[in-house]
Design an enzyme around this catalytic site. Structure first.
Site, PDB file in Angstrom:
ATOM      1  N   HIS A 131       0.826  -1.200   0.000  1.00  0.00           N
ATOM      2  CA  HIS A 131       0.000   0.000   0.000  1.00  0.00           C
ATOM      3  C   HIS A 131       0.866   1.257   0.000  1.00  0.00           C
ATOM      4  CE1 HIS A 131      -2.900  -2.818   2.172  1.00  0.00           C
ATOM      5  NE2 HIS A 131      -3.623  -2.390   1.149  1.00  0.00           N
ATOM      6  N   GLY A 189      -2.525  -1.989  -7.167  1.00  0.00           N
ATOM      7  CA  GLY A 189      -1.398  -2.912  -7.217  1.00  0.00           C
ATOM      8  C   GLY A 189      -1.621  -4.056  -8.184  1.00  0.00           C
ATOM      9  N   GLN A 190      -0.538  -4.516  -8.783  1.00  0.00           N
ATOM     10  CA  GLN A 190      -0.587  -5.640  -9.719  1.00  0.00           C
ATOM     11  C   GLN A 190      -1.071  -6.919  -9.047  1.00  0.00           C
ATOM     12  OE1 GLN A 190       3.187  -6.632 -11.579  1.00  0.00           O
ATOM     13  NE2 GLN A 190       2.473  -8.709 -12.014  1.00  0.00           N
ATOM     14  N   SER A 197       0.093  -8.831   1.327  1.00  0.00           N
ATOM     15  CA  SER A 197      -1.359  -8.762   1.373  1.00  0.00           C
ATOM     16  C   SER A 197      -1.787  -8.599   2.825  1.00  0.00           C
ATOM     17  CB  SER A 197      -1.978 -10.034   0.793  1.00  0.00           C
ATOM     18  OG  SER A 197      -3.367 -10.109   1.063  1.00  0.00           O
TER      19      SER A 197
END
Length: 334
Positions: free
Chosen positions: A48, A172-173, A218
Site C-alpha cells: 500500500h 497494485g498488480q 497482502s
C-alpha cells in the site's frame, strides 16, 4: 458516522464526511492542483505504501481512503475478522515522504452509512440501492471463485471516484483482475476522474523476510500462522515455473501443468508438516477480455501480446492470490 472524538491522533487531516472531503477537493480544483488517490481497506503494508509513494511523486496532493467494504464479502467470508489497524495505518502514512518532503494530504475515512446512504440499514449484505456491475469480465478468473466480489468492488470504487474525483488513481498488480476491470469500468462509464489512462497499475511488492521471501504482500497474510507462512510463497514459485516453461516456447497447457506440478508436490510436503494446502486454480487469460488462452498458444504465436498468468491457493484458512505478466507488460503496467 464516525465522531471526530473517536479518531486516533493523526498529523494528516482526516475526513469522515462527504461534505468535508468535497470542500477540500473543491479547493484543490480552484488551486489547479493534481490529486492522486489510493483506495485501501486499511491494514496497510509496504505494498500500500508503495502505491502512496507513487502518488506523492506524481501529484501535488494525495488522498488515501480506508474503508472495509461490506459488499465485496460473501456471507461465508471474513468481513468481521478482516484486520483493522487504524492507529498503525495512520502512523505509517504520517512517516511517508515524497519529493520536496510531500506527505499524504488527506485521509478519507467514511462509515458504511456515508458510502451506502440508502442501504446501510440492511446490514453487511447491503442488497438494496444502486450497484455497478462489469458484465462479462467480472464472472471469470477471481469472479468465478468469488461471485459477488467484483460487483462490490466496482460499486465501492465508483463511489470513491465520485467522492474524491482523483487526477490519478493507483492500484497494485497483485490484484490484477481488479485493476484491469476498473480500467474497463472507468472507460465504459466515461469517467473524467480518473480516466482509463490515469488509472495506474503498480508492480507487486513482495516480502524480503527470510522464510517467506517473494510472497506477495497482502493484508490477509496476517491470518497465516508461522508454520503456514513457510508454504505461502509456493504459489509464486509455481507461477515462476510456468513462466519458465512459457519462455522456453512451451505451449500454455504445458506451462500451466508445470505450475500445478509444483503446487501438488509442495502440498504433499505441507500436509506431512501438518499444514493444509490446496490449489484453487492456475490459468492464463487475456488482459482485456479475461478470456482463457488457448492451450496450444505459445510465446511465439502470441508475440507482441500481453497475458496474465495467475493463480490462487488455500494455505490453512487463508486464500492467497498472485500473478505474473507475460509478454509486453508495458501495455498493462503504466
Amino acid at each position: 458516522m464516525i465522531a471526530d472524538s473517536e479518531l486516533p491522533p493523526s498529523s494528516i487531516p482526516i475526513f469522515t464526511t462527504l461534505a468535508a472531503l468535497r470542500k477540500w477537493r473543491n479547493a484543490a480544483f480552484a488551486e489547479g492542483k493534481s490529486v492522486g488517490f489510493v483506495p485501501t481497506m486499511g491494514a496497510l503494508h509496504k505494498g500500500h505504501l508503495s502505491l502512496v509513494h507513487h502518488s506523492l511523486v506524481q501529484n501535488d496532493l494525495t488522498v488515501v481512503s480506508i474503508f472495509v467494504n461490506p459488499t465485496q464479502f460473501a456471507p461465508h467470508e471474513d468481513l468481521s475478522s478482516y484486520p483493522r489497524t487504524l492507529p498503525q495505518d495512520l502512523d505509517a502514512l504520517s512517516t511517508l515522504r515524497g519529493p520536496s518532503k510531500r506527505t499524504p494530504s488527506a485521509i478519507f475515512l467514511p462509515s458504511v452509512d456515508v458510502m451506502y446512504p440508502s442501504s446501510a440499514k440492511d446490514g453487511a449484505q447491503l442488497q438494496t440501492g444502486a450497484f455497478v456491475e462489469v458484465k462479462g469480465i467480472g464472472e471469470v478468473m477471481e469472479g468465478r471463485s468469488r461471485p459477488a466480489f467484483f460487483r462490490g468492488v466496482a460499486t465501492v470504487v465508483t463511489k470513491l471516484f465520485n467522492a474524491v474525483q482523483p487526477s490519478h488513481a493507483y492500484f497494485g498488480q497483485k490484484d490484477i483482475q481488479q485493476a484491469l476491470l476498473l480500467r474497463r469500468m472507468v472507460a465504459d462509464l466515461l469517467l473524467a476522474y480518473p480516466t482509463e489512462q490515469t488509472l495506474h497499475v503498480i508492480p507487486t511488492t513482495r516480502s524480503s523476510v527470510p522464510g517467506d521471501c517473494e510472497l506477495a504482500l497482502s493484508s490477509r497474510n496476517a491470518y497465516l500462522t508461522p508454520e503456514e507462512r513457510v508454504y505461502a510463497p509456493t504459489l509464486y514459485s509455481a507461477l515462476q515455473a510456468a513462466e519458465r516453461a512459457w519462455n522456453e516456447g512451451r505451449p500454455k497447457a504445458h506451462a500451466v501443468r508445470a505450475a500445478v506440478g509444483v503446487l501438488e508436490t509442495e502440498a504433499l510436503a505441507a500436509n506431512d508438516a501438518g499444514v493444509k494446502m490446496r490449489l484453487d486454480y492456475v490459468e492464463m487469460n487475456d488482459p482485456w477480455t479475461f478470456d482463457i488462452i488457448n492451450d496450444a498458444e505459445t510465446m511465439n504465436s502470441g508475440e507482441g501480446r500481453a497475458f496474465i498468468l495467475s493463480g490462487a491457493m488455500w494455505v490453512g484458512k487463508t486464500r492467497l492470490i498472485d500473478n505474473i505478466l507475460l509478454g509486453d507488460s508495458g501495455k498493462i503496467l503504466y
